[in-house]
Design an enzyme around this catalytic site. Structure first.
Site, PDB file in Angstrom:
ATOM      1  N   ASN A 138       0.947  -1.564   0.142  1.00 23.57           N
ATOM      2  CA  ASN A 138       0.296   0.120   0.016  1.00 23.57           C
ATOM      3  C   ASN A 138       0.785   1.489  -0.032  1.00 23.57           C
ATOM      4  O   ASN A 138       1.275   1.822   1.175  1.00 23.57           O
ATOM      5  CB  ASN A 138      -0.435   0.118   1.174  1.00 23.57           C
ATOM      6  CG  ASN A 138      -1.730   1.028   1.341  1.00 23.57           C
ATOM      7  OD1 ASN A 138      -2.375   1.729   0.444  1.00 23.57           O
ATOM      8  ND2 ASN A 138      -3.135   0.594   2.325  1.00 23.57           N
ATOM      9  N   ARG A 189      -2.954  -1.976  -3.304  1.00 22.35           N
ATOM     10  CA  ARG A 189      -3.666  -1.043  -3.203  1.00 22.35           C
ATOM     11  C   ARG A 189      -3.200   0.142  -4.344  1.00 22.35           C
ATOM     12  O   ARG A 189      -2.829   0.405  -4.149  1.00 22.35           O
ATOM     13  CB  ARG A 189      -4.170  -1.326  -1.697  1.00 22.35           C
ATOM     14  CG  ARG A 189      -5.095   0.449  -1.656  1.00 22.35           C
ATOM     15  CD  ARG A 189      -4.783   0.965   0.068  1.00 22.35           C
ATOM     16  NE  ARG A 189      -6.225   1.446  -0.323  1.00 22.35           N
ATOM     17  CZ  ARG A 189      -5.505   3.000   0.541  1.00 22.35           C
ATOM     18  NH1 ARG A 189      -5.138   3.378   0.964  1.00 22.35           N
ATOM     19  NH2 ARG A 189      -7.107   3.602   0.574  1.00 22.35           N
ATOM     20  N   HIS A 222     -13.198   3.271  -0.166  1.00 22.32           N
ATOM     21  CA  HIS A 222     -12.907   2.607   0.940  1.00 22.32           C
ATOM     22  C   HIS A 222     -13.561   1.171   0.676  1.00 22.32           C
ATOM     23  O   HIS A 222     -14.178   0.625   1.396  1.00 22.32           O
ATOM     24  CB  HIS A 222     -13.368   2.870   2.449  1.00 22.32           C
ATOM     25  CG  HIS A 222     -12.573   4.320   3.190  1.00 22.32           C
ATOM     26  ND1 HIS A 222     -13.549   5.327   3.620  1.00 22.32           N
ATOM     27  CD2 HIS A 222     -11.502   4.758   3.385  1.00 22.32           C
ATOM     28  CE1 HIS A 222     -12.738   6.474   4.126  1.00 22.32           C
ATOM     29  NE2 HIS A 222     -11.429   5.599   3.983  1.00 22.32           N
ATOM     30  N   ARG A 230     -10.480  16.761   6.487  1.00 17.59           N
ATOM     31  CA  ARG A 230     -10.918  16.917   5.159  1.00 17.59           C
ATOM     32  C   ARG A 230     -12.771  17.639   6.346  1.00 17.59           C
ATOM     33  O   ARG A 230     -13.189  17.028   6.535  1.00 17.59           O
ATOM     34  CB  ARG A 230     -11.254  15.652   4.654  1.00 17.59           C
ATOM     35  CG  ARG A 230     -10.094  15.119   3.718  1.00 17.59           C
ATOM     36  CD  ARG A 230     -10.283  14.169   2.788  1.00 17.59           C
ATOM     37  NE  ARG A 230      -9.847  13.376   4.129  1.00 17.59           N
ATOM     38  CZ  ARG A 230      -9.395  11.847   3.540  1.00 17.59           C
ATOM     39  NH1 ARG A 230     -10.487  11.124   2.444  1.00 17.59           N
ATOM     40  NH2 ARG A 230      -8.722  10.951   3.851  1.00 17.59           N
ATOM     41  N   ASN A 265     -12.550   1.415  17.973  1.00 17.68           N
ATOM     42  CA  ASN A 265     -12.678   1.689  19.395  1.00 17.68           C
ATOM     43  C   ASN A 265     -13.092   2.807  20.357  1.00 17.68           C
ATOM     44  O   ASN A 265     -12.963   2.420  21.639  1.00 17.68           O
ATOM     45  CB  ASN A 265     -11.126   2.282  19.171  1.00 17.68           C
ATOM     46  CG  ASN A 265      -9.933   1.460  18.689  1.00 17.68           C
ATOM     47  OD1 ASN A 265      -9.707  -0.024  18.942  1.00 17.68           O
ATOM     48  ND2 ASN A 265      -9.588   1.711  17.049  1.00 17.68           N
ATOM     49  N   GLU A 279      -8.607  -5.241   4.965  1.00 17.77           N
ATOM     50  CA  GLU A 279      -8.382  -4.546   3.611  1.00 17.77           C
ATOM     51  C   GLU A 279      -7.122  -5.582   3.280  1.00 17.77           C
ATOM     52  O   GLU A 279      -6.762  -5.497   2.384  1.00 17.77           O
ATOM     53  CB  GLU A 279      -8.404  -2.852   3.150  1.00 17.77           C
ATOM     54  CG  GLU A 279      -8.909  -2.250   3.944  1.00 17.77           C
ATOM     55  CD  GLU A 279      -8.628  -0.756   4.193  1.00 17.77           C
ATOM     56  OE1 GLU A 279      -9.041   0.137   3.198  1.00 17.77           O
ATOM     57  OE2 GLU A 279      -8.440  -0.295   4.984  1.00 17.77           O
TER      58      GLU A 279
HETATM   59  P1  AMP Z   1      -7.765   4.940  10.693  1.00 16.70           P
HETATM   60  O1  AMP Z   1      -7.739   5.493  10.130  1.00 16.70           O
HETATM   61  O2  AMP Z   1      -9.247   3.772  10.782  1.00 16.70           O
HETATM   62  O3  AMP Z   1      -6.368   4.345  11.451  1.00 16.70           O
HETATM   63  O4  AMP Z   1      -8.337   5.096  12.299  1.00 16.70           O
HETATM   64  C1  AMP Z   1      -6.987   6.046  12.803  1.00 16.70           C
HETATM   65  C2  AMP Z   1      -8.181   7.690  13.516  1.00 16.70           C
HETATM   66  O5  AMP Z   1      -8.874   6.497  15.094  1.00 16.70           O
HETATM   67  C3  AMP Z   1      -7.470   7.936  14.583  1.00 16.70           C
HETATM   68  O6  AMP Z   1      -6.851   9.383  14.334  1.00 16.70           O
HETATM   69  C4  AMP Z   1      -8.338   8.485  15.534  1.00 16.70           C
HETATM   70  O7  AMP Z   1      -9.285   9.067  15.592  1.00 16.70           O
HETATM   71  C5  AMP Z   1      -9.532   7.090  15.607  1.00 16.70           C
HETATM   72  N1  AMP Z   1      -8.860   6.591  16.620  1.00 16.70           N
HETATM   73  C6  AMP Z   1      -8.037   5.545  17.025  1.00 16.70           C
HETATM   74  N2  AMP Z   1      -8.568   5.148  18.432  1.00 16.70           N
HETATM   75  C7  AMP Z   1      -8.979   5.499  19.017  1.00 16.70           C
HETATM   76  C8  AMP Z   1      -9.613   5.551  20.646  1.00 16.70           C
HETATM   77  N3  AMP Z   1      -9.540   4.469  21.487  1.00 16.70           N
HETATM   78  N4  AMP Z   1     -10.979   6.200  20.626  1.00 16.70           N
HETATM   79  C9  AMP Z   1     -11.297   7.590  19.700  1.00 16.70           C
HETATM   80  N5  AMP Z   1     -10.437   7.671  18.707  1.00 16.70           N
HETATM   81  C10 AMP Z   1      -9.547   6.827  18.375  1.00 16.70           C
END
Ligand code: AMP
Length: 399
Positions: free
Chosen positions: A7, A91, A180, A241, A335, A384
């Site tokens: 990726n 990807r 996505h 964004r 999360n 993914e």
């Molecule tokens: P991703 O793009 O799927 O890797 O998601 C990243 C985002 O998930 C981070 O910028 C956080 O804002 C959010 N995130 C990760 N862990 C947590 C958590 N424990 N509680 C709230 N938001 C989370």
């Protein structure tokens, strides 16, 4: 079978070497600061080992070479030589209307992806560079392209057309594409498995809520509506964004602040979303912490994000004329129990209700629905890389 999943970003490259059948991950890692200096983080899940190296990476070619060296190293490698890699799955963000499924990469495919560069100027060039760099290091290894847009090619015209003069679609390919796709595909299939029902019978709304966020309506296994559009800027507000806004704001900001179009687009892509509203961070963990300490703008950013996600779930259901399950995935969806609870709070009228005790979970497949819910709410970690590896294996085997 051993598949290397790649990726590539503009200055980064994520990799995972895995068996698509047993789902065992032999090694995974990340090259960062490509074109600046170069840093490789290499992990071996089987023993929890993590290695970090500073390696000069003037281009993606050196990054791929560094990955190969790490994978075959006597000290921290997991294979003897590169011939053990059966195929590489890449990807790729944007395949326009050209590819509705994954394909074996040929020169004709690369040419088609190059034609899509104007549609994804930030992402596709890096993806193509990654493919070329791999081909250089592994000229005889089959390569497969897996596209973020492909899953959404089943959207009907009424969902993908923008209400602007039709020739901008026919001549310039301006339409809603959606992104996505690999994640929405994966979690919808897992949802059908968890519910023990054929995907063909189900109406599922999948919420990929991470740094980038999108909601997808999946009817009978097919994407029929999604919140991202011509680019990944559309739809929900995200980390930085803006999501869907009144486009007149662009002209107004240009005039009021004497900004160029590039400067306004930079603001909308990199300084907006929950970062722009909260003024705290693009990361929901920081924003939740600030809100808990009484920061009103952080609270507003969370309220705005949840409110708009709630509305998207309802409108995605309307697009299908019903809903059997709603799925939460990606960083926030997997999360944050608080955000999941807030998002579904107003959806009880549709039969979506969660059990607070069951919702108190992170990162594991769980049915978090309340006993009296008529729609199932599921938490499903996305994967993914697994979809890319499995698609790659399928095409290489000629299935
Ligand atoms: P991703 O793009 O799927 O890797 O998601 C990243 C985002 O998930 C981070 O910028 C956080 O804002 C959010 N995130 C990760 N862990 C947590 C958590 N424990 N509680 C709230 N938001 C989370």
């Amino acid at each position: 079978m051993k598949i290397l999943v790649i990726n590539t970003g503009s200055s980064s490259l994520k990799y995972q070497l895995m068996d698509p059948d047993t789902q065992e991950v032999f090694a995974q890692g990340l090259c960062e600061r490509i074109g600046i200096d170069g840093r490789l983080t290499h992990k071996i899940p089987a023993n929890g080992a993590k290695y970090e190296f500073d390696i000069a990476m003037p281009t993606h070619a050196e990054a791929i070479q560094a990955v190969m060296d790490a994978l075959t190293s006597a000290e921290h490698g997991v294979i003897k030589n590169m011939d053990e890699i059966d195929a590489v799955g890449h990807r790729v963000v944007h395949a326009g209307e050209t590819f509705a499924c994954s394909v074996m990469i040929s020169q004709a495919v690369i040419d088609a992806l190059e034609e899509c560069i104007p549609l994804a100027p930030l992402h596709n060039p890096a993806n193509i560079v990654g493919i070329r760099a791999c081909q250089k290091v592994m000229p005889n290894t089959p390569m497969v392209g897996v596209f973020d847009t492909a899953f959404h090619q089943t959207m009907p015209p009424r969902a993908f057309i923008y209400a602007i003069p039709y020739e901008y679609y026919t001549k310039n390919h301006v339409r809603r594409y959606g992104f996505h796709g690999t994640s929405h595909y994966y979690v919808s299939r897992r949802a059908a498995d968890m519910l023990g029902r054929p995907i063909e019978e189900l109406k599922i709304v999948t919420c990929h809520l991470g740094n980038g966020s999108s909601v997808c309506a999946i009817d009978g296994g097919k994407s029929v509506e999604t919140s991202m559009g011509f680019t990944p800027l559309d739809g929900l507000p995200m980390g930085t964004r803006c999501g869907a806004i009144d486009v007149s704001i662009i002209d107004y900001l240009m005039q009021t602040h004497h900004l160029s179009i590039d400067e306004v687009m930079d603001i909308l892509n990199k300084k907006s979303g929950v970062l722009g509203v909260s003024g705290v961070s693009s990361d929901f963990r920081d924003i939740e912490a600030a809100a808990a300490q009484g920061n009103e703008r952080a609270k507003l950013a969370i309220d705005m994000f949840c409110y708009k996600t709630t509305k998207r779930i309802a409108s995605a259901s309307a697009a299908m004329g019903g809903i059997d399950a709603v799925v939460f995935t990606a960083g926030i969806g997997e999360n944050s129990a608080e955000l999941r609870a807030q998002i579904v709070e107003n959806l009880g009228f549709m039969g979506i209700k969660i059990d607070p005790a069951k919702n108190n979970v992170r990162g594991v497949e769980t049915d978090i629905s309340a006993a009296d819910a008529t729609v199932r709410t599921l938490l499903i970690p996305t994967n993914e890389e697994l979809v890319i590896a499995q698609d790659t294996a399928r095409l290489v085997r000629g299935e």
